[in-house]
Scaffold this motif. Structure first.
Motif, short mmCIF file in Angstrom:
data_model
loop_
_atom_site.label_atom_id
_atom_site.label_comp_id
_atom_site.label_asym_id
_atom_site.label_seq_id
_atom_site.Cartn_x
_atom_site.Cartn_y
_atom_site.Cartn_z
N VAL A 249 0.83 -1.21 0.00
CA VAL A 249 0.00 0.00 0.00
C VAL A 249 0.86 1.25 0.00
CG1 VAL A 249 -1.69 1.32 1.33
CG2 VAL A 249 -1.96 -1.15 1.09
N SER A 250 1.88 1.30 0.85
CA SER A 250 2.66 2.53 1.02
C SER A 250 3.73 2.71 -0.04
CB SER A 250 3.32 2.53 2.41
OG SER A 250 4.14 1.39 2.56
N GLY A 251 4.22 1.60 -0.62
CA GLY A 251 5.32 1.71 -1.57
C GLY A 251 4.93 1.62 -3.03
N TRP A 252 4.00 0.71 -3.35
CA TRP A 252 3.67 0.47 -4.74
C TRP A 252 2.45 1.25 -5.22
CZ3 TRP A 252 6.92 -1.71 -7.99
CH2 TRP A 252 7.94 -2.53 -7.47
N VAL A 253 1.48 1.49 -4.35
CA VAL A 253 0.29 2.22 -4.78
C VAL A 253 0.64 3.64 -5.26
CG1 VAL A 253 -1.90 3.21 -3.98
CG2 VAL A 253 -1.32 0.84 -3.43
N PRO A 254 1.52 4.41 -4.58
CA PRO A 254 1.86 5.74 -5.12
C PRO A 254 2.46 5.67 -6.52
CG PRO A 254 2.55 5.57 -2.85
CD PRO A 254 2.13 4.20 -3.26
N LEU A 255 3.32 4.66 -6.75
CA LEU A 255 3.92 4.51 -8.07
C LEU A 255 2.86 4.21 -9.13
CD1 LEU A 255 6.73 4.49 -9.42
CD2 LEU A 255 6.78 2.02 -9.06
N LEU A 256 1.92 3.34 -8.78
CA LEU A 256 0.83 3.00 -9.69
C LEU A 256 -0.07 4.21 -9.98
CD1 LEU A 256 -0.74 0.81 -11.28
CD2 LEU A 256 -1.98 0.30 -9.15
N LEU A 257 -0.34 5.00 -8.95
CA LEU A 257 -1.19 6.17 -9.14
C LEU A 257 -0.54 7.18 -10.08
CD1 LEU A 257 -2.58 6.77 -5.53
CD2 LEU A 257 -3.79 5.81 -7.50
N ILE A 258 0.76 7.35 -9.99
CA ILE A 258 1.44 8.30 -10.88
C ILE A 258 1.40 7.80 -12.33
CG2 ILE A 258 3.70 9.24 -11.48
CD1 ILE A 258 4.23 9.69 -8.58
N LEU A 259 1.62 6.48 -12.50
CA LEU A 259 1.56 5.93 -13.86
C LEU A 259 0.16 6.08 -14.46
CD1 LEU A 259 3.69 2.68 -13.44
CD2 LEU A 259 4.31 4.73 -14.71
N VAL A 260 -0.87 5.70 -13.67
CA VAL A 260 -2.25 5.79 -14.17
C VAL A 260 -2.66 7.25 -14.36
CG1 VAL A 260 -4.67 5.29 -13.62
CG2 VAL A 260 -2.91 3.58 -13.18
N GLY A 261 -2.17 8.13 -13.49
CA GLY A 261 -2.59 9.52 -13.55
C GLY A 261 -1.72 10.41 -14.41
N THR A 262 -0.82 9.81 -15.21
CA THR A 262 0.06 10.62 -16.04
C THR A 262 -0.69 11.54 -17.00
OG1 THR A 262 1.87 9.01 -15.90
CG2 THR A 262 1.90 10.54 -17.77
N PRO A 263 -1.75 11.07 -17.71
CA PRO A 263 -2.47 12.01 -18.59
C PRO A 263 -3.04 13.21 -17.82
CG PRO A 263 -3.05 9.75 -19.11
CD PRO A 263 -2.25 9.70 -17.84
N TRP A 264 -3.61 12.94 -16.66
CA TRP A 264 -4.16 14.04 -15.87
C TRP A 264 -3.07 15.00 -15.41
CZ3 TRP A 264 -3.43 14.95 -10.54
CH2 TRP A 264 -4.20 16.00 -10.01
#
Length: 620
Positions: A249-264
């Protein structure tokens, strides 16, 4: 964490604040590459490579390489600074475990505490390694996480919205599970201790087990302990799955959110370099620090808490009295209009078990500076116990011991050099280590001059021994020294430092009466007080006053007063005397001749009393 373990950690950190701050400073230097990494990558991409200026991009990356060299220097200094924080704690724990093990064995009155030996050989090393690891994990994570968050804010504050919430949720989940994990880790340690203790007992009685045909019964008991240890380990392993969840939750979720949220992010005005810099911050900085923190605190941290708690329980630490007062322990002035305080026992009570009869009960004693007290009593009356309580090696259950006006408990929490200014204890079995004669004698006073060393050695009667051994720089072969010779060296060692109180706990029992008299008179002439826990009644004749111990009762007086008032003291004197053929029977009450000896023995008493008068006149 129990209160005693917390007290140990707080005390260790409080005493080494300077070393800890130095370690934190080098940890900051160590994380310089992390702080600059994302920011430098963003500049290299946005202002260098994407802008068509590859030279500028490589220049920014060169700055990151230079920062890596600075971090390497910090890593080296962190390793060196860590030892100054960790190693002193290990030494303190060894002393605590040894003290607790001896006390436990003395209280139980049985065989040695084998679990205490396990704590000494295993758990102290566990604490040492875990303590250093936890300090590194926590410091590195705090500094790295702060650097990453500052770096993300410098790139674009909107990046914090995708990183900070999941990081806090994962950390909260992990920290909430730590208490339960600590309980299960403690269960594992206790099961291992019971298993080791049972194995020791089983091996010691293996012949008896075979002789009695009890193999199946004993095997069942041993198997039950093995099963209990395995069950505790499985229970802990199931709970540690939370560590993986928290890390995800603390290490991988932020990385995933940045990848998914790159267009935004791009539509919000975040540059490509800033997004790449954020990925660098997360993958090269935050994630490794989180992994070390979660796995380290969930592994080494649990071992530290549990093992330190077990050591604190074994040492039977007192309740935390709060932070020590600022500044050194006050030392009464050497010269004053009022006499300097001596030794005082106020209502001292001590027993080796709560339900047992106290060895010492409500003892009040005031010893003036320069006064010579002898403590006598039958074997088992509590002489050595009183010596240990007065010296601060055992804490009284009630009452207080003061030396020079300072509580002995306060002195025990101070530096060893300060404690040595107040008291020195010489036990019956003198300790002599491999080294030269000079090293043994000056161990407690390394700054003593040759003239002072020579005076101390000759004062206690050890001059001929030093000459026979080959002089001050001659190496000692401890195995070749007799018990009396070891006592002479220990007496010279204790004579050298200017302490306020000297306690001789049968420290001259291996000397002949003449040599014993020389040593006791030498200590009596010193400015400080002297307490002799005597094995010969002749020591009482040299003292100003005598304390007679009988069970938990005590009687204080001079030789003449005790002969008149204490039947036990008269019996002790009678054991030492030899009733000659001319001895007369005495009527009831006060003896007509209180010494009840023949003329030869009476002359010995007269010589002793004459020397006592001379010694007192010399001190005055």
């Amino acid at each position: 964490m129990n209160a005693a373990a917390g007290q140990l950690l707080r005390s260790a950190l409080h005493r080494r604040r300077r070393e800890f701050l130095r370690l934190a400073g080098w940890t900051l230097v160590r994380t310089v590459p992390v702080l600059l990494s994302g920011w430098v990558v963003a500049r290299a991409v946005d202002h260098g490579f994407l802008a068509g200026r590859p030279g500028e991009g490589f220049a920014w990356l060169g700055l990151l390489a230079a920062a890596t060299l600075v971090g390497a220097l910090g890593t080296r200094q962190v390793a060196l600074s860590l030892a100054t924080v960790v190693e002193p704690l290990r030494d303190e724990l060894v002393a605590l475990v040894a003290h607790g093990t001896l006390n436990r064995s003395a209280r139980l009155g049985g065989p040695a505490d084998t679990a205490g030996v396990a704590r000494l050989t295993e758990q102290v090393e566990i604490v040492r390694e875990s303590y250093g690891a936890v300090i590194m994990f926590v410091q590195t994570f705090v500094v790295t996480a702060t650097s990453v968050l500052l770096g993300l804010a410098g790139l674009d504050p909107v990046l914090l919205l995708l990183v900070l919430p999941p990081m806090l949720v994962g950390l909260g989940l992990f920290l909430a599970a730590l208490r339960a994990m600590a309980r299960r880790q403690r269960a594992v340690v206790l099961a291992d201790e019971r298993l080791a203790e049972g194995a020791v007992t089983l091996i010691a009685g293996l012949r008896d087990v075979t002789a009695c045909g009890a193999e199946e019964r004993v095997a069942a008991r041993a198997g039950a302990r093995v099963d209990a240890a395995a069950s505790a380990a499985r229970s802990l392993a199931r709970l540690t799955a939370l560590r993986t969840t928290a890390l995800g939750v603390s290490g991988w979720v932020p990385l995933l959110l940045i990848l998914v949220g790159t267009p935004w992010l791009v539509r919000s005005g975040v540059t490509t370099g800033a997004i790449l810099g954020a990925m660098v911050y997360l993958s090269q900085g935050l994630q490794p620090a989180l992994q070390e923190f979660v796995r380290g605190l969930g592994g080494s941290g649990l071992w530290l808490v549990v093992a330190l708690g077990r050591i604190a329980e074994a040492a039977q630490l007192p309740e935390d009295p709060g932070p020590p007062a600022a500044g050194p322990v006050p030392v009464p002035p050497a010269s004053s209009s009022t006499p300097a305080p001596g030794v005082e026992l106020r209502g001292v009570t001590f027993g080796y078990a709560g339900a047992a009869e106290p060895v010492i009960r409500g003892l009040d004693l005031l010893l003036r500076p320069g006064e010579h007290l002898a403590v006598v009593g039958p074997s088992g009356a509590g002489k050595s116990t009183l010596a240990a309580v007065t010296a601060g090696l055992l804490g009284p259950q009630a009452g207080e011991v003061r030396i020079g006006g300072v509580p002995i408990r306060t002195l025990n929490t101070s530096e060893p050099e300060l404690l040595l200014r107040y008291r020195v204890l010489i036990p019956q079995e003198a300790y002599v280590f491999a080294g030269t004669v000079r090293e043994n004698v000056t161990y407690l006073a390394p700054e003593a001059t040759p003239a002072e060393v020579d005076a101390a050695v000759r004062a206690v009667g050890a001059g001929p021994l030093a000459e026979r051994l080959g002089g001050w720089d001659a190496p000692l072969d401890v195995a070749e020294l007799s018990s009396g010779e070891r006592q002479l060296i220990a007496l010279a060692r204790a004579y050298l430092p200017p302490t306020r109180l000297v306690l001789l706990d049968e420290a001259t029992c291996h000397l002949d009466p003449a040599a014993e008299a020389v040593a006791e008179r030498a200590f009596a002439r010193r400015p400080g007080a002297l307490i002799v826990f005597a094995h010969r009644i002749s020591s009482a004749l040299r003292a100003d006053r005598i304390l007679v111990l009988d069970g938990n009762r005590a009687r204080l007086g001079t030789h003449e007063e005790l002969l008149a008032d204490s039947s036990l003291y008269r019996d002790l004197v009678g054991h030492w005397e030899s009733a000659g053929p001319g001895a007369r029977s005495q009527p009831a009450g006060l003896p007509e001749d209180p010494y009840r000896v023949d003329p030869v023995a009476r002359s010995h008493f007269a010589d002793h009393r004459g020397q006592v008068v001379a010694d007192r006149a010399h001190r005055q």
